[in-house]
Every structure is written in structure tokens, then in C-alpha cells.
Design a protein around this motif. Sequence first.
Motif, PDB file in Angstrom:
ATOM      1  N   THR A 198      -6.088   9.619  -9.364  1.00 20.09           N
ATOM      2  CA  THR A 198      -6.107   9.304  -7.936  1.00 20.09           C
ATOM      3  C   THR A 198      -4.724   9.415  -7.310  1.00 20.09           C
TER       4      THR A 198
ATOM      5  N   TYR B  88      -2.956  11.764  -4.258  1.00 23.60           N
ATOM      6  CA  TYR B  88      -2.208  11.162  -3.155  1.00 23.60           C
ATOM      7  C   TYR B  88      -0.780  11.713  -3.105  1.00 23.60           C
TER       8      TYR B  88
ATOM      9  N   CYS C   3       1.011  13.616   0.016  1.00 23.89           N
ATOM     10  CA  CYS C   3       2.260  13.130   0.620  1.00 23.89           C
ATOM     11  C   CYS C   3       3.322  14.225   0.664  1.00 23.89           C
TER      12      CYS C   3
ATOM     13  N   SER D 150       3.347   9.463   3.679  1.00 22.55           N
ATOM     14  CA  SER D 150       3.949   8.315   3.005  1.00 22.55           C
ATOM     15  C   SER D 150       4.395   7.274   4.027  1.00 22.55           C
TER      16      SER D 150
ATOM     17  N   ARG E 187      -2.568   6.399   8.225  1.00 27.45           N
ATOM     18  CA  ARG E 187      -1.859   6.510   6.945  1.00 27.45           C
ATOM     19  C   ARG E 187      -2.008   5.238   6.119  1.00 27.45           C
TER      20      ARG E 187
ATOM     21  N   LEU F 295      -5.408   5.391   4.568  1.00 27.50           N
ATOM     22  CA  LEU F 295      -5.411   6.309   3.427  1.00 27.50           C
ATOM     23  C   LEU F 295      -4.815   5.644   2.195  1.00 27.50           C
ATOM     24  N   LEU F 296      -3.720   4.897   2.382  1.00 24.47           N
ATOM     25  CA  LEU F 296      -3.117   4.190   1.252  1.00 24.47           C
ATOM     26  C   LEU F 296      -4.069   3.133   0.703  1.00 24.47           C
TER      27      LEU F 296
ATOM     28  N   VAL G 119      -6.605   4.723  -1.501  1.00 25.01           N
ATOM     29  CA  VAL G 119      -6.033   5.084  -2.805  1.00 25.01           C
ATOM     30  C   VAL G 119      -5.854   3.844  -3.669  1.00 25.01           C
TER      31      VAL G 119
ATOM     32  N   LEU H  88     -10.506  12.397  -1.419  1.00 25.13           N
ATOM     33  CA  LEU H  88      -9.138  12.894  -1.571  1.00 25.13           C
ATOM     34  C   LEU H  88      -9.129  14.369  -1.952  1.00 25.13           C
TER      35      LEU H  88
END
Length: 849
Positions: free
Chosen positions: A162, A166, A170, A176, A216, A219-220, A223, A500
Motif C-alpha cells: 500500500t 502511495y 507522491c 505529500s 490529500r 488520501l493519507l 492509505v 490506489l
Amino acid sequence: MRFNCENWLYLLRLYFSFSEGHNFSHLGSGEEMHQIDISPEANDSPAENATSESHEWAHTSAQGHHAHPSLNKSKFAPKFPLASIPNLLILTYQSFGVVYGDLSTSPLYVYRSIFVGNMQNHQTPDAILGAFSLIFWTLTLIPLLKYAIIVLSADDNGEGGTFALYSLLCRHGKFSLLPNQQAADEELLAYKYGVSGQPLSSTPLKRFLETHKGARTALLIVVLLGAGMVIGDGVVTPAMSVLSSVSGLQAARKYLPPSGVRALACAILIGLFALQHCGTHRVGFLFAPVVILWLISIFTIGIYNTIKWNPKVCYAFSPYYIIKFFRQTGKDGWISLGGVLLCITGTEAMFADLGHFSAKSIRIGFIFLVYPCLVVQYLGQAAYLSKNISSIPNGFYDSVPDHVFWPIFVIATLAAIVASQAIISATFSIIMQCNGLGCFPRVKIVHTSKQIYGQIYIPEINWILMILTLAVAVVFEDTTKIGNAYGLAVMSVMFITTFLMALVMAFVWQKNMLYAAGFLIFFWIIEASYLFSAFIKVPQGGWVSIALSLMFMFVMFVWHYGTRRKYSYDLHNKVPLKWILGLGPSLGIARVPGIGLIYSELATGVPSIFSHFVTNLPAFHSVLVFICVKSVPVPHVPADERFLVGRICPRPYRMYRCIVRYGYKDLQKDDMNFENLLLQSLAEFIQMEAVEPQLSSPDTMSYDGRMAVISARVFASNTNSLIVSEVDDFDAVESIQSSKSQTLQSLRATFEDESPYIRRRRVRFQLGESPAMDPNVREELKDLIHAKEAGVTYIVGHSYIKARRSSSFLKKLVIDFGYSFLRRNCRGPAVVLHIPHISLIEVGMIYHV
């Protein structure tokens, strides 16, 4: 030219060593061999040795850099194609013991997990054939089509998982949240991995993610949720696998109560976690034969049961039986998908463990052995159960012929242990990746093998996993409830991977958005059916996976949030360069001989902690180096690209900056040679700065920010100006011997008794005779060498983060309690950075964020 047998053996041995990551830079040209080895002792890490063997001066262009062996194993094709065949087979063989243990043991419990609850009212031969058809097409579409053919191609310099996806995103987009990336990081050789030679396209979706911080952050969180599910899987998998294999004792009708089965399973689990510190490399070659023997055994039993009980079960390969299954079972059939998905548990390991092997070796192992063996076993088990409906609760062991029951039981137990070992190792790896990207508290990471880089052991995580696994094994009396939690974790990770992967197709591979959307919709429809069924079973045990994943996700997000707030505080409270220049070269205080290494997370600027020293201390070191140890979104940073050196103030100030870059899978080893490498890098920077007009600009305000990578391949002739030698160091022993202190005398006696033959050696630097050298450069180099001989001091900030009084209640809860608790109970930065305690100065500061 003709090769004899010895020549071929040498080439094969050389190729195997290269593929395992060994450094062969000494086999290069004569120019590359003319290097200075400043290492007083042999270094265990090939990557660190490469630092002392090849230093390069380069600007932000990466042209001329050579590829590091660890970046992408698939890109280095041997000159002799036949030599790749044995290596590929060896990797394929080893992958069975690491990748497929969990996936291959799923026949122990799949049919039992399907026909539970209301499905007990539909235990008919047609329903069993429909269940097999579902299993077959699930194995074909997800592990075979999605992972083996598509997802394995989305590696990050040979790494999978994963966080690898990511990391790719980035690097190909500004996703990021930590703003410490520099333009020089984009010139790393590993940074450019992906689509080469094509300009990055900007789609509306990409611009939306880059410009909206909330997107963002979301998205983090996705993950981190996937990573939390994998860690939760590391808790549930050992309990599920070991309990399922040991339950065969009850199938043999031995006088062993359920409590005895759980006690035996707990004993096996305790032994498994207790042996983790030894490392999987000691028993790695024993794992592969166990899984291969297990696969061959279940393949043979599957053929036997198919021929003996019901050969007509082969008709169930047709998807028509799936339609027939749902017509017969209705809503209960849809709910039973939560049991069907257990047949693909362990599939994510094919991608997560990609860094240990290669995509080709994993594909060969799955397509040619694992996949056919599993299909035949499920086919044979369906044939047996279609004629023995009452055996569904213990279908696997009941289908085993009596004369081979005990050998199969032993092999199944060993295979379950291998499956547990695989997910535990994967958990260690993903926590290491999270730690490298600033998403997990600092923990102790131990390399258990000098040959295989990825084999690590994390003591704190190991014991936490053991306690949680034992709790799951003891509390849940039925493996069906554990299977519900197991299936939810597995399908959640697959669902996130599909999302992803679609973004990687659009942003990294630069495929048409319709292509990425088609992939996303096709597999999301399939996986959503299984995920919905798994969520229905949340009250029946599925809540365990949700609780574990949310707990680990909360820990990771809180740590990352606190780290970002601390970095933001440092960024907005930097010491103005005008203020430093106004103090003059002496900084308004006495400058005493020595080197002061000031550690900071800032990649540019002077941290606010520096002003405390200047205003409160009567003296400071004559040479100051601001050290920034940071992680970049690549798996590994080659040693010759690791050090980024620059100057903060004009030459008389003797103030420098060194950025040490690590990948998210690099280990910051206890390297006693760091000071010598740093000194040589600074010396080379000083010499090369004199011949680079753009680096010696009279504009003093633009000094900070101009950095360069140091290496000697281009300027090898300049290394002769700095003479490096090793000398015996008896000063410390003599000083103790001449001391009048009884305590020191007793310590010396104890030391000599325990280590009578230890001889200390240290590195000394001398300035060679070079008439062409600029006088200012010579003077600066002399000051640097004298400062090194005077001693090196490490200065680290010990920060306490507090939320402002005006902050919201949630922010105060996260910062003052969550982050503070994690900071107090994790390893300190000085320990993680392996800073000598005797040379350490810690400065406390309170950050109000």
C-alpha cells in the motif's frame, strides 16, 4: 572466447551475489578503483560501504549516475541469459515459504465458513457445487487476473504494498502533506522510476488533489486505514491459521476438549512470537519445502476425492452454477460471500512481499503451482462434501483418507505456522515503511540477516502482536467468528489497493482515464459484493478487524499530525539569516575548537533552537554543521546520493548544512564511520566550491538553499589533497592508567580482563601538499581538520509540543494527550539516530502549535 566449467561457476556465483544486493563497485574501471577508504572497520552494510567507495560532486542534474543494485532488480539483465534461470528458480522456490503460506492454508476453513448461520438450511449438493464455482471464479479474477497480471506491475523500484503505491503517487504529484521535499530529491535515480521520457500530464482530478489539502488528507487516511488493516491482519491471521490446523485433533475423535485445543494453539503462538528475534533467515529454507509439500498433498487429495466421490463436480467450472446458487439460496447466499472471500486471504502478500523477490518469480510460483493446487483441492473437497453433507463443519480433515490423516495433520500445522510467520514479517515491513514516512512512532528496528536486507524484527511490535493474538485466540471460541474478522480485513485492503491502483494507472502510468475507471469499476463491483457481505458479519466477530485497524490508524495519524505541526512551527520560526550575519563570524561569542552537529528537521533555514545557544552560552564550536535526517518517498536511496552538502553563511562563519536522505525501507544503522564520511564530504564540498562559479556567488543572502551531492568519480584527483590514515589509539587507555581515580582504575582493570586483545584504531586527516590550492580553501580545510581533532559534539532538540490555549478541544486532545503519550513511550531521536551518549547535548524546548 571459450569458457570452461570454472569460468561459468564464477559467473554464476558473481551474478547470484549481485542479485542479492552485494556491492561490486571495486570491479569497475581503474578510475573508480582509485578511492580512499576511510572506514576503520569493516562495515556490515554494503550500502554504507558504497558511501566511502564512491563520492560524486553533482548539481541537481542526475546525469551520469549509475543505478544502484537495490533499486530495481528486474532492470539488471545478465549478459548470459542462462545465468538468470537458476536465480529465477531460486527466487520462486523461496517465495513459497514467505508469500503463499496464508493463501495455501485457506482450504482448512473456507467451506465451513460458507455454510454457517442460515446457510445450514441450504446444505445441498447443488449449493456445494455453486460454492465451488464461486471459489474458482474468485481465485481467477482477484489473485490471478488482478494481482498476478496487473498489480504486480505497479512496483516502486521493486517494492510493493500500500505504501509503495502511495509513494509512487507522491512522487508523480504533490500529494505529500509534509512540506520538506526539495527539488534535489526529484533528481534521485529512484525518484524517476515510472514512466520515463514523458511529461507528467495534469488532469482535473490530479489538480484537485494537489490544490485541496482536505483531499490529500483524505488520501493519507485511506492509505493509513489500509496499513492498519494489514497490521490487524497480523493479529487475526496467526490465531485463525493455528486454531484451524490444530482443530484437526477433534476431527480425529481424540479425547481433547475445545479448551485443550485452544491451549495447544496458544502454546504454538507463544513459541512462534518468541522465536521472531532469531530472524526468518535461519529457518527460511525450511519454510518453502513445507508449503510445497502441503500444496502437493492437497493437490493429490483433491484428485483422489474428485475421482472417488463425484467426477461430475467438474461441471461446476461453469459460472451457470453461480446463478443457480443464488437462485437457491437468495439473500443467505449473498451473506455467505463473507465465507467465500476467505479463499483469497493472503493474496495481498503477493504484492506486499514483492521487495523480497521479483514479479516474475511470484507469477511463476502462483500460476504454475499455487493456483492449480488450490483449484483442484477445492474441487475435490466439493466432490466429497456433495456426497457427505454432514461433514461440512469439518470438511477438510474428513475428506482426508484415514491412512494419511496424521501426516497431513502435521503438514497442515507446519503450514499454518509458516502462514503466521509470513504475515508477521509483512507487518514488520509495513511498520518500517510507515516509520520511514513519518507515520509511526519511533521503534527499534533490528536487521536479522546480513545478506537479506528486508528481514527485520521490531521487538515492541512483536510483543504487542503476541498479546493481541492470544487474546483473540482465547476470547473467540469459534474460528468462524475469527474468520469474519479475517475476511473483513482482507477485503478492505484489497478494496483500498484497487483505488490506489487506479490512481497509479492515471497519474503514474498515464493511461487514459477511461482505462483506469474501467479497472476501478470492474473490480470494485466484485469486491464491494464481498465487502458488503463482510460488513453484515460485523456483530459476529467482524468488529475485531474494525477496532484493530482504527486503533492503529489513530496512532499513525496522530503521530503524523504531531510531526507536521512541529515541522510547521520550526518552518515559521526560523532564525533570520540577517540576524546571524549581523553577529559577525564570531556570532558574538567565543568560538572554541571542535565541530558541533546540530540536528534539525528543517531542510532549509536555521532552527529556532540555535538562537538559544547564541544568547545563553558563552562559547560555541568553531565549525557548525546543521544535520537534517529526512525520508524521501522512495524505498532506497543509494549511498552515493545520500549526502547533500551546502553552506549556510559565508566562508568565515564556518557554518554548513548536510542533509542525510533515507528511503522508507532504508535502515539508519549504527555507523561509527559517520563523522569521517561527513568530514570528507565537507572537505570535498569546500574544494569543489572554489571551482564552481555559481556556488561562490557574492550574494551572501542566497547561500542557504544551494546544495550539492558529493562524489569523487568526477573529481577523483582532488581526493589527494586530503590524506586519510588509520592509527592506533591508546590515548584513552593511557589517560585512564595515569589517572589517580580509583574508580577509573577499576574500570580499566575490568575492561582489560574482559577484552585483553582489543586494539582501538581511529582515522586521522592530514592536508596534502598542493601548490595550486587556493589559500582560503587551504585555511578552511585546516580549520576543519583541527576542529575534528578537537572533538565532535551532537546537539539535539528535546521538544515538548503543546496545543495553544485557543485551540479546539479535539486538537488539545490529540496533541496534549495522544501525541504526548506516544512521544513519551517511543524511542528518543538520539537513540534512533545512534548518537553517542557521551557526546550528546539535549536542549529542551516547548512548542505551542
